[in-house]
Design an enzyme around this catalytic site. Sequence first.
Site, PDB file in Angstrom:
ATOM      1  CE  LYS A   1      -2.172  -1.097   3.764  1.00 55.53           C
ATOM      2  NZ  LYS A   1      -1.551  -2.406   3.953  1.00 55.53           N
ATOM      3  CB  THR A   2       3.603   2.361   2.212  1.00 58.02           C
ATOM      4  OG1 THR A   2       2.780   2.225   3.371  1.00 58.02           O
ATOM      5  CG2 THR A   2       4.469   3.588   2.354  1.00 58.02           C
TER       6      THR A   2
ATOM      7  CG  ASP B   1       0.648   5.011   4.258  1.00 56.72           C
ATOM      8  OD1 ASP B   1      -0.199   4.089   4.170  1.00 56.72           O
ATOM      9  OD2 ASP B   1       1.877   4.800   4.273  1.00 56.72           O
ATOM     10  CD  GLU B   2      -0.173   2.847   8.482  1.00 58.22           C
ATOM     11  OE1 GLU B   2      -1.168   2.173   8.846  1.00 58.22           O
ATOM     12  OE2 GLU B   2       0.967   2.385   8.397  1.00 58.22           O
TER      13      GLU B   2
ATOM     14  CD  GLN C   1      -1.656  -3.189   9.027  1.00 59.79           C
ATOM     15  OE1 GLN C   1      -0.620  -2.788   9.536  1.00 59.79           O
ATOM     16  NE2 GLN C   1      -1.764  -3.388   7.728  1.00 59.79           N
TER      17      GLN C   1
ATOM     18  NE  ARG D   1       3.867  -4.238  11.079  1.00 63.32           N
ATOM     19  CZ  ARG D   1       3.339  -3.808   9.921  1.00 63.32           C
ATOM     20  NH1 ARG D   1       3.991  -2.950   9.175  1.00 63.32           N
ATOM     21  NH2 ARG D   1       2.163  -4.233   9.521  1.00 63.32           N
TER      22      ARG D   1
END
Length: 721
Positions: free
Chosen positions: A35-36, A220-221, A251, A606
């Site tokens: 995504k990022t 983002d996020e 998330q 992560r």
Amino acid sequence: MDVTAIIDSLNDAQRQAVSAPSRSMLVLAGAGSGKTRVLVHRIAWLIQVEHISPHNILAVTFTNKAAKEMRGRVEELLNISARAMWIGTFHGLAHRFLRQHSEEAKLPSTFQVIDSDDQLRLIKRLMKAMNIDDTRWPPKQMVWFINAQKDEGIRASHIQETGDLYQQKKLEIYRAYEDLCKRSGLIDFAELLLRAHETLRDNTELLAFYRDRFQHVHVDEFQDTNTIQYAWLRLLTEGKDNLFVVGDDDQSIYGWRGAKIENMFNFQKQYPNHLLVRLEQNYRSTGNILKASNALIACNEGRMGKALHTDDGDGDLISLYSAFNEQDEAYFVVERIRKWVAEGNSRADAAILYRSNAQSRLFEEKLMAMGMPYRVYGGLRFFDRMEIKNALAYLHLSAHKGNDAAFERIINTPTRGIGTKTIDNIRHLAREQQMTLWQAMISLLKAGHFTPRAENALKGFVLIINSLTEQSEGAELYQQVKNAIEKSNLIEFYKKEKGDKGEARVENLEELVNAARQFDYDASNEENQSELDIFLAHAALESGDAQGDAFDDCVQLMTLHSAKGLEFPLVFMVGLEEGLFPSQQSVDDFARLEEERRLCYVGMTRAMKYLYMTYAESRRLYGKENYPRPSRFLKEIPAEQLQEIRLRANVSKPVTPVKSSKSTLGTSGRYQLGQRVKHEKFGEGVVLQVDGDGAQERVQVNFADAGMKWLMLSYAKLELL
Ligand code: ATP
Ligand code: MG
């Protein structure tokens, strides 16, 4: 650089998102699906292919580290400088906006940002002055209350009085706090966002200007935006269909701080023309890590639902380590890292993730003892340390005499014989006359109000601050910082502090001069602020995560919250115990428990190659010994993806039969598999394993009520049944 470089390294779905014609877009996808990466490549695409000027692009994320990385990656992809691009955190961008439009925002041009620590101090002082019982209205809760209102866009004046005394007092405090901030030109974090929103909303021209300027807005996020952040984005993009957001509902981990997962649904309704892109391939983690994380998050209800697969192999199983206690846990983790580094891996590729900041200390101690460089992110950031804040307060006050938070902090630090009574007098007058503390002090001095002793001390203080103000004229930033540290006598003060602590504080002060020397003064500064002001704002807003870059190869320590968006080849998730993770407050609250589970999902995802999860069977927490159960999350991970780590080879060594049924504990050889025992606290249970010798000897017992425990025989009072 040509177009292919921007989309070559992408899969089909990613490519579709990056190269879509201009319109709103939601990239909804699980962890590690790119995504990022899509967001960064999209920006590069707009600049390179659509010939959009960086000046017309806005991108916002949640940490300074991520923002910096994003800018860096765009610059690298295009080989240009992206300085003109507005890219940063919500708070950072709001701050920048308010600096440029302080007049429209009805703020003094010299307004100062205060962090949460300063905010709490101000509230405490205010409540004292208002004679409010801080046991009934705990200041921390008042801070919480005020910030929560602001996050929802609610001012004190919007709140209806209900006649309820408790509610009424909270409202009074909120109101008085607003007044105080206004009087002294202070603005807290929540205020930054709220004020930026109000200013934009209420100034038609300004709004038109920014709507026109930001042709493309990226987030983002997105799942972690709160009400006011989303409202701000709405203002900028309403009717324009140019909002590009990426996120993952699984998330969302800031509900407790006001994040609204509903924003994802609202977006879909309010930008009906948007393109929805799903990414389903994970490029970060091995198959086992992915399977385990997917199974865990599947235990949550009401998810938007996403599939995630990897082309990578299964990789290693997830290692589970059950430690005797927290010391053993820390020792185990640090030993594994030592091995990892000895095998030629880089320290920065290993991360220790924990639920609460307080857990870092033990790991730090053990890493330090081993001489292994490490860095703690978040936690007590460099700029939050007491000595640094004190030094900065001298600078604040010398530049802005109205900064009451700074005044409070240093009026008697280092101690200069100014007593509480003197300070109370100053506060009293300030409150009565609606003045700043500095003004009140000067006016009382002029009136000859104080005893000679207090007067002398105060005059000495005035002299220091005034001379700092004078010396800052034309001086280099680092020189100003150095002056403040010298004039304030802070170094002498901390040298007197006993032990390593004082020494460390002195070193930190010296480091502050270095930080000022290396400070990257942004030449594109459109706000015409002094370099000192920019530095001070940086210190308040910087969440410490940029510092990591200054030191190259360090083991990474951070909370699970601050690990969001990052990735590491080797990850340790520690303290997987009921009451710690999930946290005590969440175990009886369904919504919060689901948020904890999402946090666990964030942590696990992560890891790229190796994931260790650990828990301790006994843990000293807040001065009390606890015997927690392993976290429920461990049970939600399929057994096929887990392997238990036992340090000693003899997992369950055969033991000689019990000779005397009356003996209690101690020497080896008394325990055998299946032996029934009784423990003072845990009740009755059955021995499953015996391990170690002599003082190290321990047994694993399955207690009927308390579950599985490892017990050291030299401590545990076990009775044979
Ligand atoms: P998170 O949800 O944790 O924020 P994300 O969806 O933002 O994750 P990224 O950080 O963008 O994921 O990507 C995860 C990793 O996968 C990165 O190392 C990234 O470079 C890599 N990656 C993403 N897409 C591709 C691709 N098409 N080819 C190769 N590597 C990729
Ligand atoms: Mg990401």
